[in-house]
Design a protein around this motif. Sequence first.
Motif, PDB file in Angstrom:
ATOM      1  N   UNK A  92      64.779 140.722 -16.586  1.00  0.00           N
ATOM      2  CA  UNK A  92      64.126 141.794 -15.140  1.00  0.00           C
ATOM      3  C   UNK A  92      64.498 141.635 -13.788  1.00  0.00           C
ATOM      4  N   UNK A  93      64.042 140.736 -13.227  1.00  0.00           N
ATOM      5  CA  UNK A  93      64.595 140.131 -11.945  1.00  0.00           C
ATOM      6  C   UNK A  93      65.765 140.374 -12.275  1.00  0.00           C
ATOM      7  N   UNK A  94      66.950 140.673 -12.992  1.00  0.00           N
ATOM      8  CA  UNK A  94      68.571 140.493 -13.295  1.00  0.00           C
ATOM      9  C   UNK A  94      68.159 142.150 -13.021  1.00  0.00           C
ATOM     10  N   UNK A  95      67.953 142.582 -13.799  1.00  0.00           N
ATOM     11  CA  UNK A  95      67.744 143.773 -13.659  1.00  0.00           C
ATOM     12  C   UNK A  95      67.749 144.600 -11.932  1.00  0.00           C
ATOM     13  N   UNK A  96      67.058 143.855 -11.579  1.00  0.00           N
ATOM     14  CA  UNK A  96      66.294 144.469 -10.145  1.00  0.00           C
ATOM     15  C   UNK A  96      67.116 144.539  -9.272  1.00  0.00           C
ATOM     16  N   UNK A  97      67.948 143.281  -9.134  1.00  0.00           N
ATOM     17  CA  UNK A  97      68.818 142.844  -8.621  1.00  0.00           C
ATOM     18  C   UNK A  97      70.027 143.509  -8.072  1.00  0.00           C
ATOM     19  N   UNK A  98      70.131 144.113  -9.443  1.00  0.00           N
ATOM     20  CA  UNK A  98      71.594 144.858 -10.047  1.00  0.00           C
ATOM     21  C   UNK A  98      71.189 146.193  -9.141  1.00  0.00           C
ATOM     22  N   UNK A  99      70.543 146.855  -9.367  1.00  0.00           N
ATOM     23  CA  UNK A  99      69.464 148.302  -8.604  1.00  0.00           C
ATOM     24  C   UNK A  99      69.347 147.938  -7.399  1.00  0.00           C
ATOM     25  N   UNK A 100      69.120 147.002  -6.577  1.00  0.00           N
ATOM     26  CA  UNK A 100      69.101 146.777  -5.197  1.00  0.00           C
ATOM     27  C   UNK A 100      70.064 146.662  -4.831  1.00  0.00           C
ATOM     28  N   UNK A 101      71.609 146.386  -5.275  1.00  0.00           N
ATOM     29  CA  UNK A 101      72.495 145.989  -4.800  1.00  0.00           C
ATOM     30  C   UNK A 101      73.230 147.430  -4.226  1.00  0.00           C
ATOM     31  N   UNK A 102      73.142 148.098  -5.639  1.00  0.00           N
ATOM     32  CA  UNK A 102      73.671 149.068  -5.568  1.00  0.00           C
ATOM     33  C   UNK A 102      72.688 150.449  -5.267  1.00  0.00           C
ATOM     34  N   UNK A 103      71.530 150.381  -4.961  1.00  0.00           N
ATOM     35  CA  UNK A 103      71.251 151.461  -3.493  1.00  0.00           C
ATOM     36  C   UNK A 103      71.528 150.695  -2.101  1.00  0.00           C
ATOM     37  N   UNK A 104      71.655 149.721  -2.429  1.00  0.00           N
ATOM     38  CA  UNK A 104      72.235 149.025  -0.530  1.00  0.00           C
ATOM     39  C   UNK A 104      73.781 149.323  -0.534  1.00  0.00           C
ATOM     40  N   UNK A 105      74.326 149.612  -0.910  1.00  0.00           N
ATOM     41  CA  UNK A 105      76.083 149.720  -1.531  1.00  0.00           C
ATOM     42  C   UNK A 105      75.827 151.153  -1.405  1.00  0.00           C
ATOM     43  N   UNK A 106      75.183 151.862  -1.490  1.00  0.00           N
ATOM     44  CA  UNK A 106      75.435 153.942  -1.788  1.00  0.00           C
ATOM     45  C   UNK A 106      75.075 153.234  -0.579  1.00  0.00           C
ATOM     46  N   UNK A 107      73.597 153.279   0.768  1.00  0.00           N
ATOM     47  CA  UNK A 107      72.664 153.396   2.034  1.00  0.00           C
ATOM     48  C   UNK A 107      74.549 153.236   3.289  1.00  0.00           C
ATOM     49  N   UNK A 108      75.126 151.872   2.527  1.00  0.00           N
ATOM     50  CA  UNK A 108      76.241 151.324   3.226  1.00  0.00           C
ATOM     51  C   UNK A 108      77.772 151.982   2.877  1.00  0.00           C
ATOM     52  N   UNK A 109      77.419 153.129   2.309  1.00  0.00           N
ATOM     53  CA  UNK A 109      78.805 153.750   2.138  1.00  0.00           C
ATOM     54  C   UNK A 109      78.108 155.184   2.880  1.00  0.00           C
ATOM     55  N   UNK A 110      76.982 155.752   2.800  1.00  0.00           N
ATOM     56  CA  UNK A 110      76.417 156.659   3.673  1.00  0.00           C
ATOM     57  C   UNK A 110      76.371 156.316   5.369  1.00  0.00           C
TER      58      UNK A 110
END
Length: 124
Positions: A92-110
């Motif tokens: 679950x911690x790994x899944x959370x990290x993966x989701x957080x990184x994805x959201x941060x990457x998307x926000x960075x691109x935005x």
Amino acid sequence: MFSLYCGDQPVDSKLLAFLRIFNMNEEQLKQISEEGCLEKLGDLESDVSQELEQKVWSFLETRCSLLLRSYQNFEDNGKISDGDTLSDNARLCLQLRICEKSILQRTLEFAKSKKEKYNINGSA
């Protein structure tokens, strides 16, 4: 506390209003309060000024980049395989990290795309 989202618009109106106010100089703050246009600060479609929008999106881009760098200490490849011997909590911690990184990457691109808009067009 502000949240980022995984959709097409990762920045909500409260965060946008905060970013604009945080990056305003004293003159801009005075002008916006005199005009009574505080509600437009959270509107993604409204531009306060080209200079301010450039600062806002640069600021957000920098913050997301810094947060993403902090994830480099974690060894994960963005995938969880069935053969992993992780505990349920670790998984679950790994899944959370993966989701957080994805959201941060998307926000960075935005933020980069918004910043580029104000570099290219020269109008706000």
